[in-house]
Scaffold this motif. Sequence first.
Motif, PDB file in Angstrom:
ATOM      1  N   LEU A 120      -0.636  -0.637   2.542  1.00  0.00           N
ATOM      2  CA  LEU A 120      -0.130   0.052   1.350  1.00  0.00           C
ATOM      3  C   LEU A 120      -1.269   0.316   0.367  1.00  0.00           C
ATOM      4  CD1 LEU A 120       2.311   1.203  -0.142  1.00  0.00           C
ATOM      5  CD2 LEU A 120       2.704  -1.097  -1.073  1.00  0.00           C
ATOM      6  N   ASP A 121      -2.108  -0.691   0.146  1.00  0.00           N
ATOM      7  CA  ASP A 121      -3.250  -0.528  -0.762  1.00  0.00           C
ATOM      8  C   ASP A 121      -4.206   0.559  -0.259  1.00  0.00           C
ATOM      9  OD1 ASP A 121      -2.217  -2.525  -2.379  1.00  0.00           O
ATOM     10  OD2 ASP A 121      -3.599  -4.078  -1.635  1.00  0.00           O
ATOM     11  N   GLN A 122      -4.475   0.552   1.041  1.00  0.00           N
ATOM     12  CA  GLN A 122      -5.378   1.553   1.608  1.00  0.00           C
ATOM     13  C   GLN A 122      -4.765   2.952   1.492  1.00  0.00           C
ATOM     14  OE1 GLN A 122      -6.743   0.796   5.615  1.00  0.00           O
ATOM     15  NE2 GLN A 122      -7.824   2.752   5.725  1.00  0.00           N
ATOM     16  N   ALA A 123      -3.471   3.076   1.765  1.00  0.00           N
ATOM     17  CA  ALA A 123      -2.802   4.380   1.629  1.00  0.00           C
ATOM     18  C   ALA A 123      -2.909   4.890   0.203  1.00  0.00           C
ATOM     19  CB  ALA A 123      -1.340   4.266   2.049  1.00  0.00           C
ATOM     20  N   ARG A 124      -2.750   4.012  -0.751  1.00  0.00           N
ATOM     21  CA  ARG A 124      -2.875   4.409  -2.164  1.00  0.00           C
ATOM     22  C   ARG A 124      -4.319   4.779  -2.503  1.00  0.00           C
ATOM     23  NH1 ARG A 124       1.156  -0.320  -4.276  1.00  0.00           N
ATOM     24  NH2 ARG A 124       3.077   0.905  -4.136  1.00  0.00           N
ATOM     25  N   ARG A 125      -5.280   3.962  -2.060  1.00  0.00           N
ATOM     26  CA  ARG A 125      -6.701   4.235  -2.329  1.00  0.00           C
ATOM     27  C   ARG A 125      -7.131   5.578  -1.748  1.00  0.00           C
ATOM     28  NH1 ARG A 125      -7.592  -0.786  -0.594  1.00  0.00           N
ATOM     29  NH2 ARG A 125      -8.516  -0.078   1.349  1.00  0.00           N
ATOM     30  N   GLU A 126      -6.650   5.852  -0.546  1.00  0.00           N
ATOM     31  CA  GLU A 126      -7.028   7.080   0.160  1.00  0.00           C
ATOM     32  C   GLU A 126      -6.115   8.256  -0.185  1.00  0.00           C
ATOM     33  OE1 GLU A 126      -7.217   6.010   4.300  1.00  0.00           O
ATOM     34  OE2 GLU A 126      -8.944   4.673   3.972  1.00  0.00           O
ATOM     35  N   HIS A 127      -5.203   8.049  -1.091  1.00  0.00           N
ATOM     36  CA  HIS A 127      -4.292   9.100  -1.574  1.00  0.00           C
ATOM     37  C   HIS A 127      -3.486   9.739  -0.447  1.00  0.00           C
ATOM     38  CE1 HIS A 127      -6.221   8.716  -5.453  1.00  0.00           C
ATOM     39  NE2 HIS A 127      -7.387   8.779  -4.824  1.00  0.00           N
ATOM     40  N   ARG A 128      -3.118   8.928   0.535  1.00  0.00           N
ATOM     41  CA  ARG A 128      -2.383   9.485   1.669  1.00  0.00           C
ATOM     42  C   ARG A 128      -0.991   9.976   1.275  1.00  0.00           C
ATOM     43  NH1 ARG A 128      -4.336   6.746   7.276  1.00  0.00           N
ATOM     44  NH2 ARG A 128      -6.486   6.438   6.638  1.00  0.00           N
ATOM     45  N   PHE A 129      -0.378   9.331   0.304  1.00  0.00           N
ATOM     46  CA  PHE A 129       0.943   9.789  -0.142  1.00  0.00           C
ATOM     47  C   PHE A 129       0.829  11.175  -0.781  1.00  0.00           C
ATOM     48  CE2 PHE A 129       1.372   5.053  -0.408  1.00  0.00           C
ATOM     49  CZ  PHE A 129       2.169   4.928   0.715  1.00  0.00           C
ATOM     50  N   GLU A 130      -0.276  11.417  -1.493  1.00  0.00           N
ATOM     51  CA  GLU A 130      -0.472  12.703  -2.153  1.00  0.00           C
ATOM     52  C   GLU A 130      -1.000  13.784  -1.209  1.00  0.00           C
ATOM     53  OE1 GLU A 130      -0.868   9.451  -5.171  1.00  0.00           O
ATOM     54  OE2 GLU A 130      -1.815   9.822  -3.243  1.00  0.00           O
ATOM     55  N   THR A 131      -1.542  13.398  -0.078  1.00  0.00           N
ATOM     56  CA  THR A 131      -2.089  14.389   0.851  1.00  0.00           C
ATOM     57  C   THR A 131      -1.173  14.549   2.062  1.00  0.00           C
ATOM     58  OG1 THR A 131      -3.530  12.685   1.808  1.00  0.00           O
ATOM     59  CG2 THR A 131      -4.481  14.095   0.096  1.00  0.00           C
TER      60      THR A 131
END
Length: 150
Positions: A120-131
Amino acid sequence: MDQDVADVSKIAVAHFAAGCNCAQSMLVSFAAELGLETQTAIRLATGFGVGMARGGVCGVVSGAVMVLGLAGGGGGPGGAARKAATYARTREFYDQFIDRHGSLICRDLIGLDPSVSEGLDQARREHRFETVCVKLVSDAAAILEIMLHT
């Protein structure tokens, strides 16, 4: 892309960008058309975001199934035919979504497991939810728009 399809995709993405989760973005984009109050749609879909709240079935898929249920209904006494039709349309949505994205599962789609804090932290750091998720929201809304209006 048909203008109506492009419009509903933009609407769904705008809801997502404004802070709705993926499932909320799907349901609220079709809520008024299907007779569901906006705030009820947002509350109803809350727990389905981020893959049913952490990595399972993608929230846009869950939201789309809610939309198809509202549109088709069914069940209860005398509702077997409508229920069967809704199940068939749900399968049709699944097939189209899988054809475009390869999976219905959030962790497969975003390439990380959001059910664990590191993922979850990595997804947020890498902006995967936004991309990554923005494309999923847009595509799911387009699929639904075509299914509901053709």
